[in-house]
Design an enzyme around this catalytic site. Structure first.
Site, PDB file in Angstrom:
ATOM      1  N   GLU A 156     -11.004   7.805 -31.314  1.00 30.67           N
ATOM      2  CA  GLU A 156     -11.225   6.547 -30.610  1.00 30.67           C
ATOM      3  C   GLU A 156     -12.653   6.080 -30.836  1.00 30.67           C
ATOM      4  OE1 GLU A 156      -8.842   6.369 -26.641  1.00 30.67           O
ATOM      5  OE2 GLU A 156      -9.709   8.379 -26.766  1.00 30.67           O
ATOM      6  N   ASP A 189      -6.649  14.909 -21.337  1.00 32.92           N
ATOM      7  CA  ASP A 189      -6.360  13.492 -21.529  1.00 32.92           C
ATOM      8  C   ASP A 189      -5.586  13.222 -22.811  1.00 32.92           C
ATOM      9  OD1 ASP A 189      -6.617  10.754 -20.630  1.00 32.92           O
ATOM     10  OD2 ASP A 189      -8.078  10.457 -22.236  1.00 32.92           O
ATOM     11  N   HIS A 237      -0.577  13.776 -26.086  1.00 34.51           N
ATOM     12  CA  HIS A 237      -0.409  13.028 -27.338  1.00 34.51           C
ATOM     13  C   HIS A 237      -0.365  13.940 -28.562  1.00 34.51           C
ATOM     14  CE1 HIS A 237      -0.767   9.457 -25.091  1.00 34.51           C
ATOM     15  NE2 HIS A 237      -2.072   9.302 -25.131  1.00 34.51           N
ATOM     16  N   LYS A 264       1.204   9.227 -17.916  1.00 34.67           N
ATOM     17  CA  LYS A 264       0.332  10.388 -18.021  1.00 34.67           C
ATOM     18  C   LYS A 264      -1.006  10.079 -17.324  1.00 34.67           C
ATOM     19  CE  LYS A 264      -2.476   9.766 -22.127  1.00 34.67           C
ATOM     20  NZ  LYS A 264      -3.769  10.037 -21.495  1.00 34.67           N
ATOM     21  N   LYS A 269       5.450   4.782 -31.316  1.00 31.55           N
ATOM     22  CA  LYS A 269       4.907   4.212 -32.543  1.00 31.55           C
ATOM     23  C   LYS A 269       5.911   4.324 -33.687  1.00 31.55           C
ATOM     24  CE  LYS A 269       0.040   4.834 -31.400  1.00 31.55           C
ATOM     25  NZ  LYS A 269      -0.272   3.402 -31.473  1.00 31.55           N
ATOM     26  N   ASP A 321       0.873  -1.166   0.000  1.00 27.97           N
ATOM     27  CA  ASP A 321       0.000   0.000   0.000  1.00 27.97           C
ATOM     28  C   ASP A 321       0.917   1.225   0.000  1.00 27.97           C
ATOM     29  OD1 ASP A 321      -1.655   2.156   0.586  1.00 27.97           O
ATOM     30  OD2 ASP A 321      -2.887   1.055   2.011  1.00 27.97           O
TER      31      ASP A 321
END
Length: 488
Positions: free
Chosen positions: A218, A237, A242, A150, A184, A96
């Protein structure tokens, strides 16, 4: 021969995954480490220690991994004997992160003199606590490395706070801020495409380029992440990390070398050159959207407000489209269009470079409006396509768009590592080039924060768009008024 930027310590490796029972560890990290092990890219002395709060012994943990992680390994990359060998590398420590004594158990499981890589696959709010307790337990030394997932902060202030706290115990050269898009193949290939080909570099500027599009779409909704996502939104996000990283690689100047700091220096210059929008700019040049009920994958799916753990009155955006400019000589007056969203028509990430049309309309019936595009597809497939004009067979001068297609899957016989595998191997080998530096991260927040604040001032609801579509109509208007359209 190894690059001079690599830091090969020659020590046994202990990789510790905090949040090792979580979704990211099971879906991405462990399959990536298995693949690296399969192809000989991990030191023979490697051990992988997962931490979690579950009361598992080692046998129960291995059974859990086999049930929840093995299914994410492609069948053509799986070997039973290698899997058994990989399981021998795995250990489990109940821990923990709020309890200092639990770090004593981790210290007992760690090998003296080993190089320790800590992967913090936890909420960013725990980064400070984890680093403090690791240092207090004597588990941080000059050979240690830490990987930060992130999102790194909620805004500039929180990002600075995290950076300061982690920096008390780890030098900047020991900190790997991971963005899997930078792993990538097509993204890394963009550096070679730009700076290794003399045919493109002279054209890579205004006025030869008329616009740039970057899309990360997405097909999935927020799913089980709704509780986290509603306090975050698409801007934090996806755009702040990105999409801005992709923009930097497209727009950066040639670095003096491929050393980590030389490359990241040029990316930082791009971030600092991004135009800071006024409130009027934000109202005109940004579009926020939120998906409503629709059809995705031939199935009816709920709207964002119907997702579990989403408040009925939520104004969180699940879609962002925006227009921005980079105020440098190379990119003067060239619009950059960024777009990302959930529950869109299909999963698709691409970079589109639209070149200016010939200055004299010798062929007035040219179809399509734009003669030349360079399209770099990042997912689901990775490919590079150059769209050109050609004459159709037969009499007359009828023209047609054709594509010169570099299919990276078929062009190279070598195995193509998945992004997380490539980046994890970079961490093990001490390669920092494809990880964000502190000043990069903070410069990205400096640009994103005023836009988010502007939305709060405007206090407008996100535009609705049907799940399974390409986003709200306002996103198409954003480009149409400049004479462009999104390339699907």
């Amino acid at each position: 021969m190894k690059s001079t930027t690599e830091q090969d310590t020659g020590l046994p490796l202990d990789m510790v995954i905090f949040g090792g029972m979580g979704d990211l560890a099971m879906r991405k990290l462990l399959p990536a480490l298995y693949s690296a092990f399969l192809h000989g890219n991990l030191p023979a002395s490697t051990r992988i220690i997962s931490t979690g709060r579950q009361e598992f012994n080692r046998e129960a943990y291995l059974a859990h991994v086999s049930e929840h992680s093995r299914t994410f390994i492609p069948k053509d990359n799986f070997d039973d004997k290698t899997w058994d060998g990989f399981l021998h590398l795995l250990e489990y420590v109940r821990l923990d992160v709020q309890q200092a004594p639990d770090f004593g158990a981790l210290a007992a499981a760690s090998r003296p003199g080993a190089q320790r890589v800590y992967y913090l696959s936890t909420a960013p709010s725990l980064f400070t606590t984890i680093c403090e307790k690791l240092a207090a337990a004597g588990l941080v030394d000059e050979h240690s490395r830490v990987v930060l997932e992130k999102p790194l902060g909620h805004d500039l202030a929180s990002a600075i706070e995290i950076n300061e706290a982690v920096g008390k115990h780890f030098a900047e050269s020991q900190i790997y801020r991971i963005d899997h898009y930078l792993g990538k193949e097509t993204v890394q290939n963009l550096m070679v495409l730009r700076f290794g080909n003399s045919i493109l570099e002279p054209l890579w500027r205004a006025p030869n380029i008329s616009s740039v599009q970057i899309t990360v779409a997405e097909e999935v909704g927020v799913g089980s992440r709704a509780g986290f996502y509603d306090g975050t939104g698409a801007m934090r996000d996806m755009v702040q990390n990105h999409l801005l990283q992709l923009l930097c690689i497209v727009a950066m100047e040639p670095p003096t070398s491929l050393s980590p700091d030389a490359v990241r220096d040029e990316k930082l210059k791009v971030l600092r050159s991004l135009r800071r929008p006024t409130l009027a700019d934000i109202a005109r040049d940004t579009v926020r959207g939120q998906y409503v009920q629709g059809v995705s994958g031939n199935q009816e799916v709920p709207g964002y407000h119907e997702e579990k753990n989403v408040p009925e009155d939520s104004k969180t955006e699940t879609f962002v489209a925006l227009r921005t400019f980079i105020d440098t000589w190379r990119w003067s007056k060239v619009p950059f269009y960024l777009r990302t969203g959930k529950r869109m028509a299909r999963r698709s990430s691409k970079i589109v470079i639209e070149f200016a049309n010939p200055p004299f309309p010798l062929f007035p019936d040219m179809p399509g409006g734009v003669a030349n595009r360079l399209v770099m597809e990042l997912q689901p497939e990775e490919a590079i396509k150059l769209q050109i004009m050609a004459k159709q067979p037969g009499s007359g001068m009828q023209m047609q768009q054709v594509a010169l297609n570099l299919d990276l899957q078929s062009a190279f016989q070598q195995r193509r590592a998945e992004a997380y595998e490539r980046l994890l191997v970079d961490v093990v080998r001490g390669r920092l080039t494809h990880f964000m530096r502190r000043d990069e991260l903070e410069a990205a927040w400096e640009w994103a924060d005023p836009i988010i604040a502007g939305w709060q001032t405007l206090n407008e609801k996100p535009h609705p768009y049907a799940a399974g579509s390409w986003g709200p109509a306002e996103a198409f208007t954003l480009l149409a008024r400049d004479g462009f359209h999104w390339v699907e």
